[in-house]
Write an enzyme that holds these catalytic residues in place. Structure first.
Site, PDB file in Angstrom:
ATOM      1  N   HIS A 134       3.497  -4.456  -6.084  1.00  0.00           N
ATOM      2  CA  HIS A 134       2.352  -3.985  -6.859  1.00  0.00           C
ATOM      3  C   HIS A 134       2.242  -4.815  -8.117  1.00  0.00           C
ATOM      4  CE1 HIS A 134      -0.609  -0.700  -6.978  1.00  0.00           C
ATOM      5  NE2 HIS A 134      -0.665  -1.016  -8.262  1.00  0.00           N
ATOM      6  N   ASP A 166      -3.104  10.505  -9.780  1.00  0.00           N
ATOM      7  CA  ASP A 166      -3.309   9.110 -10.193  1.00  0.00           C
ATOM      8  C   ASP A 166      -4.673   8.612  -9.735  1.00  0.00           C
ATOM      9  OD1 ASP A 166      -2.710   6.407 -11.152  1.00  0.00           O
ATOM     10  OD2 ASP A 166      -2.776   5.945  -9.022  1.00  0.00           O
ATOM     11  N   ARG A 171      -9.791   6.042 -16.151  1.00  0.00           N
ATOM     12  CA  ARG A 171      -9.272   5.033 -17.086  1.00  0.00           C
ATOM     13  C   ARG A 171     -10.090   3.756 -17.001  1.00  0.00           C
ATOM     14  NH1 ARG A 171      -3.859   3.960 -15.016  1.00  0.00           N
ATOM     15  NH2 ARG A 171      -3.689   2.457 -16.688  1.00  0.00           N
ATOM     16  N   SER A 231       1.144   5.304 -13.208  1.00  0.00           N
ATOM     17  CA  SER A 231       0.140   5.081 -12.166  1.00  0.00           C
ATOM     18  C   SER A 231       0.757   4.281 -11.014  1.00  0.00           C
ATOM     19  CB  SER A 231      -1.046   4.314 -12.784  1.00  0.00           C
ATOM     20  OG  SER A 231      -1.853   3.747 -11.798  1.00  0.00           O
ATOM     21  N   LYS A 288       2.295   5.989  -7.227  1.00  0.00           N
ATOM     22  CA  LYS A 288       1.740   5.561  -5.929  1.00  0.00           C
ATOM     23  C   LYS A 288       2.835   5.013  -5.019  1.00  0.00           C
ATOM     24  CE  LYS A 288      -1.609   2.776  -7.444  1.00  0.00           C
ATOM     25  NZ  LYS A 288      -2.359   3.129  -8.630  1.00  0.00           N
TER      26      LYS A 288
HETATM   27  N1  URA Z   1      -2.296  -0.921 -11.218  1.00  0.00           N
HETATM   28  C1  URA Z   1      -2.262   0.416 -11.042  1.00  0.00           C
HETATM   29  O1  URA Z   1      -2.146   0.898  -9.923  1.00  0.00           O
HETATM   30  N2  URA Z   1      -2.373   1.198 -12.120  1.00  0.00           N
HETATM   31  C2  URA Z   1      -2.491   0.713 -13.371  1.00  0.00           C
HETATM   32  O2  URA Z   1      -2.563   1.484 -14.289  1.00  0.00           O
HETATM   33  C3  URA Z   1      -2.528  -0.683 -13.545  1.00  0.00           C
HETATM   34  C4  URA Z   1      -2.439  -1.489 -12.454  1.00  0.00           C
END
Ligand code: URA
Length: 434
Positions: free
Chosen positions: A82, A161, A168, A183, A187
């Site tokens: 990620h 999230d 956001r 966040s 996930k």
């Molecule tokens: N990627 C995400 O999933 N969340 C964030 O807040 C920033 C990047």
């Protein structure tokens, strides 16, 4: 307990108790907190921060807001990666198929564009028909059958999230260390990956501008991963200038396809090589990231990475003829070149300004309900340190409105800064945290 009191407490720079955080997230996930209160709370967190304890509690509250997948029934070891978000960051589209082609299953839940940074789902939806709404059963079945899934956050996984992320994006509350950490990690934990590689971006086009901030973010995410029993490694990578050439949804998919064919921009290829190598090493497929690099290079050379990308598109009902013939992607109405106004060494290409411009062109959203224009974007042909002569090609604008061409040209010329003296290229990576 009242939601407004929790907002006030954070506004007044006080530490929230675990009960307060759990209550807030639970009520938010159930739909009992209106967007204006959630946005006000997110802004208070952005301005006043959170302690590591609050951040970890927030992450686990978001994990527990929905279902938690156990991937162990589908595969022995699943890795995931990620990115904290960048400009021109289409890394997932290359590394996930390549890693899967090397025999390590990858099941990923990706996001949409966030602020000035692009989102993998928006990019993949440039391929007509490609589904990003797989349910948990479909996710597990596909992971087991082809070893690769790239889908959106299902309503069932970390739903808190999913909702907060969309808010956001349009309320100026993205660049907050605890909000980013929770966040991403919520996930990843909910989606069940056993091992996680984080690509933590830093610089002008990242949410964390300095190496110091990025390191703190990386360290807290690695710690949260470890606390949740998921071995996690974070790479600190550069985002001062756009990654690769393409910025914009279908333009980035085309660049990813080129890279899978061994014809991508060098900086982007080298970035993917490193990220994929760390995934393979973490997943036990190689003794070291260095030795894994050979496997990655091989998967690109022999076309197995590209074949895996095709399989992914077919499995998720996308029209694979677009992957085989990328000229089929819808083109913007106006495609215009921007030439160097002077000669010299390029000393800055501000990635944030490029990202913001691509959002203004329509590649991202300014309101939650905005549609995304898949065809528009920018091609940034040079890197910091390059020498250019007057009239050399700097950038290409892909716009759907004529008035955006002149405007984009002005911004792009302002975004490229020149120097008479030689300029060092910017490094791709700044370190690894494990
Ligand atoms: N990627 C995400 O999933 N969340 C964030 O807040 C920033 C990047």
């Amino acid at each position: 307990m009242r939601i407004v009191d929790i907002i006030i407490k954070k506004r007044d720079k006080q530490e929230l108790s675990s009960e307060e955080i759990n209550f807030f997230i639970d009520e938010f996930a159930k739909g009992n907190v209106p967007d204006y209160q959630a946005s006000a709370w997110a802004m208070a967190v952005l301005l006043n921060g959170m302690t590591p304890r609050e951040t970890t509690t927030l992450t686990m509250a978001m994990v527990n807001s929905g279902e938690i997948i156990d991937l162990s029934d589908a595969v022995e070891i699943a890795v995931d990666k990620h990115s904290t978000g960048g400009v021109g960051d289409k890394t997932t589209l290359v590394v996930e198929p390549v890693v899967a082609a090397c025999g390590l299953p990858v099941g990923k839940m990706s996001g949409r564009g966030l602020g000035f940074s692009g989102g993998t789902l928006d990019k993949m939806e440039s391929v007509p028909g490609f589904r990003t709404d797989l349910d948990t059963e479909e996710f597990l079945k596909q992971l087991n059958e082809i070893g690769l899934v790239l889908t959106g956050q299902t309503g069932d996984l970390a739903p808190a999230d999913g909702k907060l992320y969309a808010l956001r994006d349009v309320t100026g509350t993205v660049p907050s260390l605890p909000l980013i950490a929770s966040s991403i990690m919520s996930k990843k934990i909910a989606a069940g990956a056993h091992r996680i590689v984080l690509d933590v971006k830093l610089g002008l086009g990242a949410f964390m501008e300095t190496e110091e901030e990025a390191r703190v973010l990386a360290e807290i995410m690695v710690k949260i991963g470890d606390l949740a029993g998921r071995k996690t490694v974070a790479l600190l990578s550069d985002m001062n200038q756009p990654l690769g050439v393409a910025v914009g949804n279908s333009l980035e998919v085309i660049e990813a396809i080129d890279t899978l064919k061994g014809k991508g921009p060098e900086d982007f290829y080298l970035h993917c090589l490193e990220v994929a190598a760390h995934m393979l090493h973490l997943g036990g497929k190689a003794d070291s990231p260095k030795s894994a690099e050979k496997m990655v290079a091989q998967a690109i050379q022999d076309g197995s990475g590209l074949e895996m990308f095709r399989k992914l598109v077919i499995a998720q009902e996308g029209d694979v003829s677009y992957i085989d013939n990328p000229e089929k992607f819808l083109k913007a109405n106006f495609i215009e070149e921007v030439l160097a106004p002077e000669e010299g060494y390029i000393k800055e290409i501000n990635a944030r300004k490029v990202g913001e411009l691509s959002v203004e062109l329509g590649a991202g959203r300014t309101k939650k309900t905005d549609p995304v224009d898949h065809a528009v974007g920018l091609m940034i042909h040079r890197n910091v340190g390059d020498y250019v002569k007057k009239g050399d090609l700097l950038a290409t604008i892909h716009a759907n409105q004529e008035e955006m061409v002149k405007y984009s040209r002005e911004i792009l010329l302002d975004t490229h800064k020149f120097s008479d003296a030689e300029v060092e290229p910017i490094p791709l990576f700044y370190g690894v945290i494990d």
